[in-house]
Design an enzyme around this catalytic site. Structure first.
Site, short mmCIF file in Angstrom:
data_model
loop_
_atom_site.label_atom_id
_atom_site.label_comp_id
_atom_site.label_asym_id
_atom_site.label_seq_id
_atom_site.Cartn_x
_atom_site.Cartn_y
_atom_site.Cartn_z
N THR A 177 -17.26 30.00 13.01
CA THR A 177 -17.73 31.27 12.77
C THR A 177 -18.12 32.09 14.19
O THR A 177 -18.31 31.61 15.19
CB THR A 177 -19.29 31.15 12.26
OG1 THR A 177 -19.20 30.59 11.07
CG2 THR A 177 -20.12 32.41 12.02
N ARG A 196 -11.59 29.87 -2.30
CA ARG A 196 -13.26 29.93 -1.81
C ARG A 196 -13.45 30.92 -1.09
O ARG A 196 -12.94 31.59 -0.15
CB ARG A 196 -13.09 28.63 -0.77
CG ARG A 196 -14.50 28.38 -0.19
CD ARG A 196 -14.66 27.06 0.70
NE ARG A 196 -15.94 26.64 1.11
CZ ARG A 196 -16.54 27.32 2.27
NH1 ARG A 196 -15.65 28.18 2.87
NH2 ARG A 196 -17.56 27.06 2.67
N ILE A 197 -14.62 31.33 -1.31
CA ILE A 197 -15.15 32.79 -0.47
C ILE A 197 -16.05 32.37 0.34
O ILE A 197 -16.12 32.68 1.68
CB ILE A 197 -15.71 33.78 -1.45
CG1 ILE A 197 -14.76 34.58 -2.62
CG2 ILE A 197 -16.67 34.77 -0.77
CD1 ILE A 197 -15.24 35.24 -3.43
N GLY A 198 -16.93 31.40 0.06
CA GLY A 198 -17.90 30.89 1.08
C GLY A 198 -19.02 31.71 1.28
O GLY A 198 -19.28 32.60 0.71
N ASP A 199 -20.06 31.33 2.39
CA ASP A 199 -21.17 31.70 2.46
C ASP A 199 -21.20 33.19 3.34
O ASP A 199 -22.03 34.17 3.53
CB ASP A 199 -22.22 31.01 3.24
CG ASP A 199 -21.68 30.36 4.59
OD1 ASP A 199 -20.48 29.81 4.73
OD2 ASP A 199 -22.32 30.57 5.78
N GLY A 213 -21.14 25.93 4.40
CA GLY A 213 -21.28 27.13 3.55
C GLY A 213 -21.99 26.93 2.25
O GLY A 213 -22.60 27.89 1.88
N1 ASP Z 1 -19.96 28.73 7.26
C1 ASP Z 1 -18.39 28.66 7.21
C2 ASP Z 1 -18.10 28.49 5.97
O1 ASP Z 1 -18.64 27.34 5.25
C3 ASP Z 1 -18.00 27.70 8.19
C4 ASP Z 1 -18.57 28.11 9.50
O2 ASP Z 1 -17.57 29.09 10.28
O3 ASP Z 1 -19.30 27.67 10.16
O4 ASP Z 1 -17.12 28.84 5.48
#
Ligand code: ASP
Length: 134
Positions: free
Chosen positions: A1, A29-32, A55
């Site tokens: 991130t 997957r979209i993620g958080d 995420g």
């Molecule tokens: N939060 C991100 C995800 O789960 C991973 C990260 O870049 O910290 O997609």
């Protein structure tokens, strides 16, 4: 991130969060990260938060908004960030980190992972770290 939180000269809060996602993630997957309240949240009346980490756990906990809610209740940025990140890890057994800026310019940084690179500028001073306790 890669996450950033800023306040402009008029007091507007802005947050940006970007990620490559988790390794081995499912197709589609979209993620958080792009989901408001989980990876990112900004409110001119309170402050802004950008998160990183697992995420699916960040999504379940609405981590960015959880931090903002604690601040709305009167908690300072650093304690709100610490309590919410640790609360998520205790509840969901995965790690995360967050950077927070209150509307008054107070900074909150916490991570339950081993490391998280962070930096901020305040009053023309640069602060930065990567390990716990820096
Ligand atoms: N939060 C991100 C995800 O789960 C991973 C990260 O870049 O910290 O997609």
């Amino acid at each position: 991130t890669v996450g950033a939180v800023a306040i402009d000269s008029k007091g507007h809060v802005a947050v940006a969060t970007s990620t490559g996602g988790m390794s081995g993630k499912a197709v589609g997957r979209i993620g958080d990260t792009p989901q408001i309240g989980s990876g990112t949240y900004a409110d001119d009346n309170v402050g802004g938060v950008s998160t990183t980490g697992h995420g699916e756990s960040i999504l379940k906990y609405c981590l960015a908004h959880s931090i903002i809610k604690l601040m709305e209740g009167g908690m300072d940025a650093n304690k709100a960030t610490t309590d919410a990140v640790n609360g998520m890890t205790a509840r969901l057994l995965n790690t995360a980190g967050a950077i927070t800026l209150s509307k008054d310019g107070d900074v909150g940084i916490h991570f339950s992972s081993k490391r998280m690179s962070w930096a901020y500028v305040k009053d023309d001073q640069i602060y930065y770290g990567i390990e716990q306790g820096e």
